[in-house]
Design an enzyme around this catalytic site. Structure first.
Site, PDB file in Angstrom:
ATOM      1  CB  CYS A  26      -4.108   3.337  -3.819  1.00  0.00           C
ATOM      2  SG  CYS A  26      -4.302   2.629  -5.475  1.00  0.00           S
TER       3      CYS A  26
ATOM      4  CG  HIS B  62      -2.865   7.881  -5.688  1.00  0.00           C
ATOM      5  ND1 HIS B  62      -2.068   7.326  -4.710  1.00  0.00           N
ATOM      6  CD2 HIS B  62      -3.236   6.853  -6.503  1.00  0.00           C
ATOM      7  CE1 HIS B  62      -1.958   6.028  -4.922  1.00  0.00           C
ATOM      8  NE2 HIS B  62      -2.661   5.710  -5.992  1.00  0.00           N
TER       9      HIS B  62
END
Length: 485
Positions: free
Chosen positions: A318, A426
């Protein structure tokens, strides 16, 4: 948080329908439910302990700190604005209480026979804000809950903690306290017997348990727990350096690697010496630009670039992926930048030829897809990001997409010179087969034998940890008189 998880699993073992609930949580360690709602990871763990799918109603208020006393406010899974600490209790208490009641109502409609297990937050008697505290005694009184007061003996002053807290409670609140638990006790518990008797005589409330210090690895609730995690693994064969960014988020992404017996994680802060680990992970960040500036100002960015050029393996998740790129653009000023950062375009580490633009709409969703690298396999995870990253036009790098959704990550395989890769997904390391394939790439480069890849996902390890925690809890704490109808 962990004791609450243990109670949830204990009641589930007894055949109950358990509804974990924390009215308000402050954490950047988030989870995304099946409808794309954000919630604290600790409440997701409690949901798993209860045998339920996590939903944001279990944590109707999530505050995600952005620095400078500012937090993003999440109500029932959706971002509803930002608040300074000084104005939060003026502007957000009433809508927050409404969100809490809606969360309770939603859970009760889904499971009419369920029992709520509430987790408080911090001290229930902060006199300056107690009248506006949404998640401790206000909620307990609203539901007429039977409460357990937990005192942390590790931090010292446990008798003062308990006596002081009880003395500051109103009579209508104190009557709800049905038991006391001493948590994180080291050494011979028999030495505390006199203290137990004194507390019961002084307070009139039974001490229902003395929990020992638990060394089992378990998902932490906040980044302070990183300081308490052991890096000692006698059977470790590879070392992975994890950059502990000042605003690190979703660090539970690394729990599956912590659980790998042959892997040792070494957490580094800006200013620490990188050395020559077998791989480096740049995790997520709540303040990507500010954390990136810290990497450059501390000299750690230079170390990372030199490490990559010398053949090192780097993996970004991310915000970590965004930092690996050429440029990061913030035309709307969404990022909470430092005073030194005045423009809206910033240079990244320039290890991947991608550019990121921060947009207003946040992508929050669960994903089921296929990986293309290290090998093809089914994986699951979730997105939680403002930025959109794209491969630059006329890129000279031989970057390849990591997943069958090419917007979610890239891989630059420099053959004998290591691999630079990153993803927006994630939870990618939760996928057991994918995780082992990634580890095996590093092991082959180091001349080590490959590990089996036909292993279960991390969920099974997590189940084992929850059951172990619950077994320990049941041995040392007796809640029978409290859970009776």
């Amino acid at each position: 948080s962990l004791l609450t998880s243990a109670i949830c699993r204990l009641l589930r073992r007894k055949g109950e329908v358990v509804l974990p609930f924390k009215g308000q949580n402050m954490s950047n360690n988030a989870w995304v439910d099946t409808k794309g709602g954000e919630m604290a990871y600790s409440q997701a763990v409690q949901a798993w302990a209860s045998g339920l799918e996590p939903i944001s109603s279990m944590n109707p208020i999530l505050l995600k700190p952005k620095g400078d006393c500012t937090s993003e406010v999440i109500h029932l899974g959706k971002s509803v604005g930002f608040s300074k600490a000084g104005s939060y209790y003026k502007d957000w208490v009433d809508p927050g209480w409404l969100a809490i009641k809606k969360g309770l109502q939603d859970l009760k409609q889904r499971h009419s026979e369920g029992r709520f297990i509430l987790e408080g937050a911090g001290s229930p008697v902060e006199v300056n804000i107690k009248h506006k505290d949404l998640t401790n005694m206000k909620l307990a009184k609203f539901l007429d809950a039977r409460c357990i007061l937990v005192a942390d003996i590790e931090r010292g002053g446990v008798f003062a903690q308990i006596i002081g807290t009880l003395s500051l409670l109103k009579p209508s609140e104190k009557r709800l306290i049905k038991g006391l638990v001493i948590n994180r006790f080291r050494g011979d518990r028999g030495l505390f017997e006199d203290g137990k008797i004194w507390l019961e005589q002084k307070t009139g409330i039974p001490v229902i348990g003395v929990m020992p210090w638990i060394n089992e690895l378990f998902p932490p609730e906040d980044s302070l727990d990183l300081l308490e995690r052991s890096a000692q693994k006698p059977k470790s064969e590879i070392e992975i350096a994890v950059i502990k960014l000042p605003s690190v988020s979703n660090f539970s992404d690394l729990d599956p690697l912590e659980a790998e017996p042959t892997v040792r994680l070494r957490w580094l802060e800006a200013g620490d010496f990188l050395g020559k680990p077998d791989a480096v992970i740049l995790p997520g960040s709540k303040q990507t630009l500010k954390d990136l500036e810290k990497l450059f100002s501390s000299g750690l960015a230079t170390q990372l670039i030199e490490y990559a050029e010398s053949g090192g393996n780097i993996f970004g998740i991310c915000g970590g992926l965004q930092m690996l790129g050429l440029k990061l653009k913030d035309p709307l000023g969404l990022e909470n930048k430092s005073e030194k950062m005045s423009s809206n375009s910033y240079e990244g580490l320039k290890l991947l030829e991608i550019e990121t633009v921060f947009i207003f709409k946040k992508k929050v969703r669960k994903r089921l897809l296929n990986s293309l690298w290290p090998e093809k396999t089914n994986i699951a995870g979730f997105e939680l990001h403002h930025g959109e990253s794209k491969k630059v036009l006329n890129s000279k790098q031989s970057m390849e997409p990591m997943l069958d959704d090419p917007s979610l990550g890239w891989v630059l395989n420099k053959s004998s010179k290591g691999i630079i890769a990153g993803t927006y997904l994630h939870g990618i390391f939760e996928n057991g087969k994918w995780r082992r394939m990634w580890i095996n790439r590093i092991r082959r480069h180091k001349g080590l034998r490959e590990l089996p890849t036909n292993i279960a996902n991390h969920v099974e390890k997590r189940e084992l940890l929850i059951n172990t925690l619950t077994d320990i809890f049941e041995n040392y704490v007796n809640i029978e008189n409290i859970i009776l109808p």
